[in-house]
Motif scaffolding. Structure first.
Motif, PDB file in Angstrom:
ATOM      1  N   ARG A 122      29.712  47.252  22.574  1.00  0.00           N
ATOM      2  CA  ARG A 122      28.293  47.131  22.220  1.00  0.00           C
ATOM      3  C   ARG A 122      28.058  45.981  21.247  1.00  0.00           C
ATOM      4  NH1 ARG A 122      24.915  52.538  21.646  1.00  0.00           N
ATOM      5  NH2 ARG A 122      23.399  51.063  22.472  1.00  0.00           N
ATOM      6  N   THR A 123      29.103  45.573  20.507  1.00  0.00           N
ATOM      7  CA  THR A 123      28.933  44.513  19.507  1.00  0.00           C
ATOM      8  C   THR A 123      29.791  43.287  19.784  1.00  0.00           C
ATOM      9  OG1 THR A 123      30.628  45.539  18.100  1.00  0.00           O
ATOM     10  CG2 THR A 123      28.326  46.182  17.725  1.00  0.00           C
ATOM     11  N   ALA A 124      30.810  43.418  20.625  1.00  0.00           N
ATOM     12  CA  ALA A 124      31.724  42.286  20.862  1.00  0.00           C
ATOM     13  C   ALA A 124      32.137  42.224  22.324  1.00  0.00           C
ATOM     14  CB  ALA A 124      32.952  42.420  19.960  1.00  0.00           C
ATOM     15  N   ALA A 125      31.160  42.329  23.215  1.00  0.00           N
ATOM     16  CA  ALA A 125      31.463  42.348  24.645  1.00  0.00           C
ATOM     17  C   ALA A 125      32.124  41.060  25.105  1.00  0.00           C
ATOM     18  CB  ALA A 125      30.191  42.604  25.444  1.00  0.00           C
ATOM     19  N   ALA A 126      31.645  39.903  24.627  1.00  0.00           N
ATOM     20  CA  ALA A 126      32.205  38.613  25.053  1.00  0.00           C
ATOM     21  C   ALA A 126      33.659  38.489  24.622  1.00  0.00           C
ATOM     22  CB  ALA A 126      31.369  37.474  24.487  1.00  0.00           C
ATOM     23  N   ALA A 127      33.957  38.881  23.385  1.00  0.00           N
ATOM     24  CA  ALA A 127      35.346  38.818  22.917  1.00  0.00           C
ATOM     25  C   ALA A 127      36.234  39.773  23.704  1.00  0.00           C
ATOM     26  CB  ALA A 127      35.399  39.151  21.425  1.00  0.00           C
ATOM     27  N   ALA A 128      35.706  40.965  24.053  1.00  0.00           N
ATOM     28  CA  ALA A 128      36.487  41.935  24.820  1.00  0.00           C
ATOM     29  C   ALA A 128      36.817  41.397  26.206  1.00  0.00           C
ATOM     30  CB  ALA A 128      35.727  43.245  24.925  1.00  0.00           C
ATOM     31  N   ARG A 129      35.871  40.678  26.812  1.00  0.00           N
ATOM     32  CA  ARG A 129      36.126  40.141  28.153  1.00  0.00           C
ATOM     33  C   ARG A 129      37.303  39.165  28.155  1.00  0.00           C
ATOM     34  NH1 ARG A 129      30.350  40.466  28.801  1.00  0.00           N
ATOM     35  NH2 ARG A 129      30.087  38.331  28.032  1.00  0.00           N
ATOM     36  N   GLY A 130      37.554  38.514  27.042  1.00  0.00           N
ATOM     37  CA  GLY A 130      38.696  37.625  26.948  1.00  0.00           C
ATOM     38  C   GLY A 130      40.024  38.348  26.935  1.00  0.00           C
ATOM     39  N   ARG A 131      40.004  39.678  26.688  1.00  0.00           N
ATOM     40  CA  ARG A 131      41.223  40.488  26.680  1.00  0.00           C
ATOM     41  C   ARG A 131      41.442  41.214  28.000  1.00  0.00           C
ATOM     42  NH1 ARG A 131      44.124  39.087  22.785  1.00  0.00           N
ATOM     43  NH2 ARG A 131      45.139  41.120  22.770  1.00  0.00           N
ATOM     44  N   ILE A 132      40.486  41.034  28.924  1.00  0.00           N
ATOM     45  CA  ILE A 132      40.450  41.834  30.151  1.00  0.00           C
ATOM     46  C   ILE A 132      40.704  40.945  31.373  1.00  0.00           C
ATOM     47  CG2 ILE A 132      38.886  43.123  31.678  1.00  0.00           C
ATOM     48  CD1 ILE A 132      37.461  44.106  29.143  1.00  0.00           C
ATOM     49  N   GLY A 133      41.463  41.465  32.325  1.00  0.00           N
ATOM     50  CA  GLY A 133      41.546  40.882  33.658  1.00  0.00           C
ATOM     51  C   GLY A 133      40.785  41.777  34.615  1.00  0.00           C
ATOM     52  N   TYR A 134      39.969  41.172  35.476  1.00  0.00           N
ATOM     53  CA  TYR A 134      39.086  41.964  36.342  1.00  0.00           C
ATOM     54  C   TYR A 134      39.265  41.524  37.783  1.00  0.00           C
ATOM     55  CZ  TYR A 134      34.694  43.746  38.352  1.00  0.00           C
ATOM     56  OH  TYR A 134      33.759  44.381  39.137  1.00  0.00           O
ATOM     57  N   MET A 135      39.640  42.476  38.634  1.00  0.00           N
ATOM     58  CA  MET A 135      39.784  42.228  40.066  1.00  0.00           C
ATOM     59  C   MET A 135      38.731  43.056  40.775  1.00  0.00           C
ATOM     60  SD  MET A 135      43.183  42.623  42.409  1.00  0.00           S
ATOM     61  CE  MET A 135      43.118  42.526  44.203  1.00  0.00           C
ATOM     62  N   ALA A 136      37.677  42.376  41.274  1.00  0.00           N
ATOM     63  CA  ALA A 136      36.543  43.070  41.864  1.00  0.00           C
ATOM     64  C   ALA A 136      36.852  43.524  43.274  1.00  0.00           C
ATOM     65  CB  ALA A 136      35.316  42.159  41.865  1.00  0.00           C
ATOM     66  N   GLN A 137      36.081  44.509  43.737  1.00  0.00           N
ATOM     67  CA  GLN A 137      36.255  45.064  45.084  1.00  0.00           C
ATOM     68  C   GLN A 137      36.113  43.985  46.150  1.00  0.00           C
ATOM     69  OE1 GLN A 137      33.521  48.201  45.919  1.00  0.00           O
ATOM     70  NE2 GLN A 137      34.228  48.524  47.981  1.00  0.00           N
ATOM     71  N   LYS A 138      35.150  43.067  45.973  1.00  0.00           N
ATOM     72  CA  LYS A 138      34.925  41.992  46.943  1.00  0.00           C
ATOM     73  C   LYS A 138      35.708  40.736  46.590  1.00  0.00           C
ATOM     74  CE  LYS A 138      32.027  44.608  49.139  1.00  0.00           C
ATOM     75  NZ  LYS A 138      32.423  45.252  50.398  1.00  0.00           N
ATOM     76  N   PHE A 139      36.602  40.860  45.603  1.00  0.00           N
ATOM     77  CA  PHE A 139      37.541  39.809  45.194  1.00  0.00           C
ATOM     78  C   PHE A 139      36.897  38.636  44.457  1.00  0.00           C
ATOM     79  CE2 PHE A 139      40.570  41.191  48.818  1.00  0.00           C
ATOM     80  CZ  PHE A 139      40.924  42.303  48.078  1.00  0.00           C
ATOM     81  N   SER A 140      35.556  38.495  44.440  1.00  0.00           N
ATOM     82  CA  SER A 140      34.849  37.532  43.587  1.00  0.00           C
ATOM     83  C   SER A 140      35.463  36.134  43.617  1.00  0.00           C
ATOM     84  CB  SER A 140      34.817  38.041  42.136  1.00  0.00           C
ATOM     85  OG  SER A 140      34.133  39.258  42.053  1.00  0.00           O
ATOM     86  N   LEU A 141      35.910  35.709  44.776  1.00  0.00           N
ATOM     87  CA  LEU A 141      36.457  34.367  44.924  1.00  0.00           C
ATOM     88  C   LEU A 141      35.379  33.441  45.476  1.00  0.00           C
ATOM     89  CD1 LEU A 141      39.840  35.379  46.587  1.00  0.00           C
ATOM     90  CD2 LEU A 141      39.498  34.758  44.191  1.00  0.00           C
ATOM     91  N   TYR A 142      35.533  32.152  45.219  1.00  0.00           N
ATOM     92  CA  TYR A 142      34.617  31.171  45.801  1.00  0.00           C
ATOM     93  C   TYR A 142      35.186  30.757  47.156  1.00  0.00           C
ATOM     94  CZ  TYR A 142      32.047  30.996  41.444  1.00  0.00           C
ATOM     95  OH  TYR A 142      31.274  31.328  40.362  1.00  0.00           O
ATOM     96  N   GLY A 143      34.515  31.230  48.223  1.00  0.00           N
ATOM     97  CA  GLY A 143      35.051  31.050  49.563  1.00  0.00           C
ATOM     98  C   GLY A 143      35.210  29.621  50.002  1.00  0.00           C
ATOM     99  N   ASN A 144      34.340  28.714  49.531  1.00  0.00           N
ATOM    100  CA  ASN A 144      34.424  27.320  49.968  1.00  0.00           C
ATOM    101  C   ASN A 144      35.298  26.471  49.061  1.00  0.00           C
ATOM    102  OD1 ASN A 144      32.684  27.446  47.823  1.00  0.00           O
ATOM    103  ND2 ASN A 144      31.196  25.999  48.662  1.00  0.00           N
TER     104      ASN A 144
END
Length: 624
Positions: free
Chosen positions: A440-462
């Motif tokens: 709630r107070t440091a979401a951006a900093a937390a994202r730097g500690r996280i690896g995220y693999m989305a269901q749709k793989f969130s890759l740039y197809g082209n």
């Protein structure tokens, strides 16, 4: 290491526009090639579908790739036939040939007595075809989608009301006719897609992986619909699936690999060939992942799969593993068990060169900030959309180096919870810390500690594989020599070097999965979030993937995973099951099976426990 026999996935012409849903019944007649062969007189006259010496290839990156080679098979009427094979085996190409969407390069395809090449419209008028990405208009209601497909299929207005009523009742969608399709759960969307395909009753139904991405309850409901159609309407069904437990439900299966038919018979005819080669190994002194790893190293063992606190081992022959070779064999026991179709699939197609160590991912030292405390702490987490509570007072803890499962039916709230934990969705109320940081107070900093693999793989197809790695490594703050080093590490670790210049949209599903995991690990995160990471992936790729995840957990990475594949829940150290935005149960997989397995005892599966828990849950009452 994944088997290297899988080729790049073939694209059949220009990709469909993402702006419009794909209508499998709005088909365009393709001209008959000049060298089209005459109808084969040798095809069985009683077959609803028959292929005779069919070849089909595509040009990918200026190279011709064979999708199907010398394929011959005949499907009998009035039954469900499964089309089974690993990624890029040729299943979708075969389906599209049978639907008249593609032309064979050579050979004959006959459907319901018609030559598909000569009379594609006559074939399409008698079949139903539901592709993997069935097109629903999400801004139209359920009833409006039905009307649209009835128009496309030429269903007379006076016949629609009765047919709608029958189909919606069968799918449990009677009370949702006015709801927008985009607001349905994943399982309900799949059922609506099937209903739209069936608005005009077909004689032959082609279903291309209809149960991918839906929860076990919805999977069972889809199968009930399919078998009702076979029994009540004498329909014939050809169904492809990545879930091999579903192969056991088919009257017969066609096993395809690298574009060739390996076998066509009843499922038990395949599984009985594995008799005497399957064991359940228990070793109370060893953790289940340790036991699996040690059995995988045994030269006599071809495959080792975690099943509760035990490991299900498949032998290369009838020689069992030697328990004395375990690092701690005290109390260990081995029991022979009955084979299943998946055992034959794995024994036939698994890369003989693969071993447990080749799947190990080596990371640098993790920069931990939790000091042994819970890596994820969730207390009374709430997410509200207007007056609707998608997540309602959810609480749980995840320990360092733990694999923790977040399970639930479609629409249970687990994806919303997941997105809040990743810092991708604001929290309405409650507290949540990840890697020692308050979201709630440091979401951006937390994202730097996280690896995220989305269901749709969130890759740039082209973008190419290398370009995706460059982009995401920069997004994670990697630059200069470290970025180059990590890109080289990712290409080598995930065997992506041969495809570094290939666009990610051209990769088969298994390789997209590898690239997505590589992207998530570029900055060597302390916490890895996996959102249905193996949805639609074949069993061999699933095994390779989980060997990699297990190696990360062994190095101290904390893993939070959502999955609809219940056998994957067995890999979790602990898990929660959600429904209606709340936690219904929490515990180890063994505790879940014991409490909610329907009295099946040691024979209960996670699917039994999952369905039993959901079916007997109490109403949640009024939402505050």
């Amino acid at each position: 290491m994944m088997p290297q026999t899988r080729s790049i996935k073939r694209r059949a012409g220009t990709p469909l526009s993402a702006a419009q849903p794909y209508h499998p019944l709005a088909m365009v007649h393709q001209p008959t090639p000049a060298n089209s062969p005459p109808a084969s007189a040798g095809l069985p006259p009683e077959a609803v579908l028959a292929l005779d010496r069919v070849d089909k290839g595509f040009v990918v990156e200026k190279k011709r790739v064979a999708a199907l080679s010398e394929v011959s098979c005949a499907i009998r009427p009035g039954r469900v036939t499964g089309l089974i094979g690993p990624d890029a085996a040729g299943k979708t190409t075969l389906m599209r040939l049978c639907a008249g969407l593609l032309l064979p390069d050579r050979g004959t395809v006959r459907v319901l007595g018609e030559d598909v090449v000569r009379n594609p419209l006559a074939v399409q008028a008698q079949i139903g075809y539901m592709p993997q990405r069935f097109g629903l208009y999400e801004d139209l209601s359920v009833r409006e989608n039905l009307d649209l497909y009835a128009d496309l299929q030429g269903v007379p207005a006076q016949e629609r009301s009765g047919r709608y009523r029958q189909l919606l009742a069968m799918a449990g969608l009677e009370g949702f006719q006015g709801r927008l399709a985009g607001r349905l759960s994943g399982g309900m969307k799949q059922k609506l897609g099937l209903v739209c395909t069936l608005v005009r009753p077909p004689r032959l139904l082609l279903l291309d992986e209809p149960t991918v991405g839906v929860d076990p309850v919805s999977r069972r409901e889809l199968w009930q619909i399919v078998y009702h159609l076979v029994e009540a309407e004498s329909m014939s069904v050809l169904l492809s699936t990545a879930y091999l437990d579903e192969a056991e439900r088919c009257a017969e299966v066609v096993l395809i690999h690298c574009g060739r038919i390996l076998g066509h018979d009843e499922p038990r005819s395949f599984s009985r060939q594995m008799a005497g080669r399957i064991w359940l190994v228990r070793a109370p002194a060893l953790a289940k992942r340790t036991l699996q790893r040690e059995l995988s190293r045994d030269p006599a063992i071809l495959d080792a799969l975690v099943l509760g606190t035990s490991v299900r081992a498949v032998g290369r022959d009838g020689t069992p593993p030697v328990l004395a070779n375990l690092s701690d064999p005290s109390g260990a026991e081995i029991l022979p068990v009955a084979p299943r179709f998946e055992d034959y699939f794995v024994a036939t197609l698994k890369d003989e060169a693969a071993d447990g160590e080749s799947n190990r991912i080596a990371l640098g030292g993790l920069d931990r900030r939790t000091n042994g405390n819970d890596v994820i702490a969730v207390d009374n987490l709430v997410r509200r959309f207007g007056s609707f509570f998608a997540v309602d007072r959810v609480s749980f803890r995840v320990r360092p180096g733990e694999i923790f499962g977040l399970l639930g039916a479609n629409g249970a709230g687990k994806t919303t919870t997941f997105r809040m934990l990743c810092g991708l969705l604001p929290i309405t109320s409650g507290t949540c810390t990840v890697a020692g940081l308050n979201l709630r107070t440091a979401a951006a900093a937390a994202r730097g500690r996280i690896g995220y693999m989305a269901q749709k793989f969130s890759l740039y197809g082209n973008l190419t594989v290398r370009q995706n790695l460059r982009f995401f490594s920069s997004a994670y703050g990697l630059h200069g020599a470290r970025r180059r080093r990590q890109i080289d590490w990712a290409l080598a670790t995930f065997d992506l070097e041969p495809y570094a210049a290939s666009e990610s949209q051209d990769l088969p599903l298994g390789f997209k999965q590898r690239l997505a995991l590589a992207v998530a690990l570029m900055h060597e995160p302390e916490v890895l979030f996996l959102d249905e990471p193996t949805s639609g992936v074949d069993p061999l790729a699933r095994r390779d993937f989980w060997a990699q995840i297990n190696s990360l957990a062994d190095q101290g990475v904390t893993v939070l995973v959502t999955t609809h594949f219940m056998e994957e829940a067995e890999y979790c150290d602990r898990l929660v099951i959600m429904a209606d935005g709340r936690v219904l149960a929490e515990g180890t997989p063994e505790e879940m099976k014991e409490r909610h397995g329907g009295g099946a005892g040691s024979e209960a599966t996670m699917e039994d426990a999952f369905i039993g828990l959901l079916q007997h849950r109490q109403p949640t009452g009024a939402t505050p």
